[in-house]
Motif scaffolding. Structure first.
Motif, PDB file in Angstrom:
ATOM      1  N   VAL A  34       0.909  -1.123  -0.194  1.00  0.00           N
ATOM      2  CA  VAL A  34      -0.021  -0.023   0.076  1.00  0.00           C
ATOM      3  C   VAL A  34       1.245   1.654  -0.159  1.00  0.00           C
ATOM      4  N   VAL A  35       2.250   1.376   1.006  1.00  0.00           N
ATOM      5  CA  VAL A  35       2.493   2.818   1.507  1.00  0.00           C
ATOM      6  C   VAL A  35       3.929   2.468  -0.184  1.00  0.00           C
ATOM      7  N   SER A  36       4.349   1.396  -0.730  1.00  0.00           N
ATOM      8  CA  SER A  36       4.479   1.717  -1.833  1.00  0.00           C
ATOM      9  C   SER A  36       4.176   2.528  -3.411  1.00  0.00           C
ATOM     10  N   THR A  37       2.710   1.746  -3.144  1.00  0.00           N
ATOM     11  CA  THR A  37       1.725   1.957  -4.234  1.00  0.00           C
ATOM     12  C   THR A  37       1.588   3.392  -3.952  1.00  0.00           C
ATOM     13  N   TRP A  38       1.249   4.366  -2.923  1.00  0.00           N
ATOM     14  CA  TRP A  38       1.347   5.279  -2.862  1.00  0.00           C
ATOM     15  C   TRP A  38       1.802   6.245  -2.863  1.00  0.00           C
ATOM     16  N   GLN A  39       3.220   5.572  -2.401  1.00  0.00           N
ATOM     17  CA  GLN A  39       4.397   6.751  -2.901  1.00  0.00           C
ATOM     18  C   GLN A  39       4.933   7.071  -4.619  1.00  0.00           C
ATOM     19  N   THR A  40       4.218   5.832  -5.654  1.00  0.00           N
ATOM     20  CA  THR A  40       5.088   6.451  -6.734  1.00  0.00           C
ATOM     21  C   THR A  40       3.647   6.676  -7.250  1.00  0.00           C
ATOM     22  N   MET A  41       2.200   6.437  -6.580  1.00  0.00           N
ATOM     23  CA  MET A  41       1.295   7.440  -7.240  1.00  0.00           C
ATOM     24  C   MET A  41       1.472   8.940  -6.836  1.00  0.00           C
ATOM     25  N   ALA A  42       1.932   9.160  -5.312  1.00  0.00           N
ATOM     26  CA  ALA A  42       2.527  10.948  -5.220  1.00  0.00           C
ATOM     27  C   ALA A  42       3.465  11.303  -5.991  1.00  0.00           C
ATOM     28  N   ALA A  43       4.329  10.111  -6.432  1.00  0.00           N
ATOM     29  CA  ALA A  43       5.525  10.967  -7.193  1.00  0.00           C
ATOM     30  C   ALA A  43       5.387  11.600  -8.696  1.00  0.00           C
ATOM     31  N   GLN A  44       3.212  10.836  -9.015  1.00  0.00           N
ATOM     32  CA  GLN A  44       2.982  11.027 -10.146  1.00  0.00           C
ATOM     33  C   GLN A  44       2.676  12.560 -10.355  1.00  0.00           C
ATOM     34  N   LEU A  45       2.014  12.420  -9.491  1.00  0.00           N
ATOM     35  CA  LEU A  45       1.071  13.669  -9.172  1.00  0.00           C
ATOM     36  C   LEU A  45       1.975  15.054  -8.525  1.00  0.00           C
ATOM     37  N   GLU A  46       2.181  15.042  -7.882  1.00  0.00           N
ATOM     38  CA  GLU A  46       3.215  16.214  -6.874  1.00  0.00           C
ATOM     39  C   GLU A  46       3.861  16.957  -8.113  1.00  0.00           C
TER      40      GLU A  46
END
Length: 145
Positions: A34-46
């Motif tokens: 969950v956390v690694s998926t979230w981190q990847t999502m956040a990196a794409q969106l920031e």
């Protein structure tokens, strides 16, 4: 988000979490997924909506997800300020299945909120590289030689 888009997002996110957590995940493996998926999502969106925009959407998604998973509610203001950093505290006494369902629900809710803000098409394009595509249903070969 349309029903079809919700279903696709849910399947993609669940597939990603399953792939990242492994075949027989424990709560720790699910949390890491969950956390690694979230981190990847956040990196794409920031770069698109900024770190603050990502944080606001995550906090709103957590608020909405808590309605279905009350045990995910942050216990203090510091924990609420950094929801992903403190997720481990809330997942500690849960089964892998509970953690997987709640983690998936949080990421799906986040994705739906994002889509309501920037549109489904842009959301899909920005996050397509994050998600594992759901496996197609098994089809029997009906062709006989």
């Amino acid at each position: 988000m349309t029903t079809a888009a919700h279903s696709t997002a849910h399947g993609s996110i669940q597939g990603t979490l399953t792939q990242r957590a492994g075949d027989a995940p424990d709560v720790g493996a699910v949390l890491d997924a969950v956390v690694s998926t979230w981190q990847t999502m956040a990196a794409q969106l920031e770069p698109v909506i900024g770190a603050r925009g990502v944080s606001v959407l995550l906090n709103r998604a957590l608020y909405l997800t808590v309605k279905s998973y009350p045990w995910m509610k942050p216990t203090n203001a510091q924990e609420a300020a950094e929801p992903m950093d403190n997720l481990k505290l809330r997942f500690a006494d849960r089964t892998a299945l509970e953690a997987s369902e709640a983690g998936c629900a949080l990421l799906v809710t986040f994705t739906e909120l994002l889509a309501s803000l920037i549109g489904e098409s842009l959301t899909e394009r920005l996050l397509a590289c994050v998600w594992q595509a759901p496996s197609p249903p098994f089809e029997q070969d009906t062709h006989h030689d």
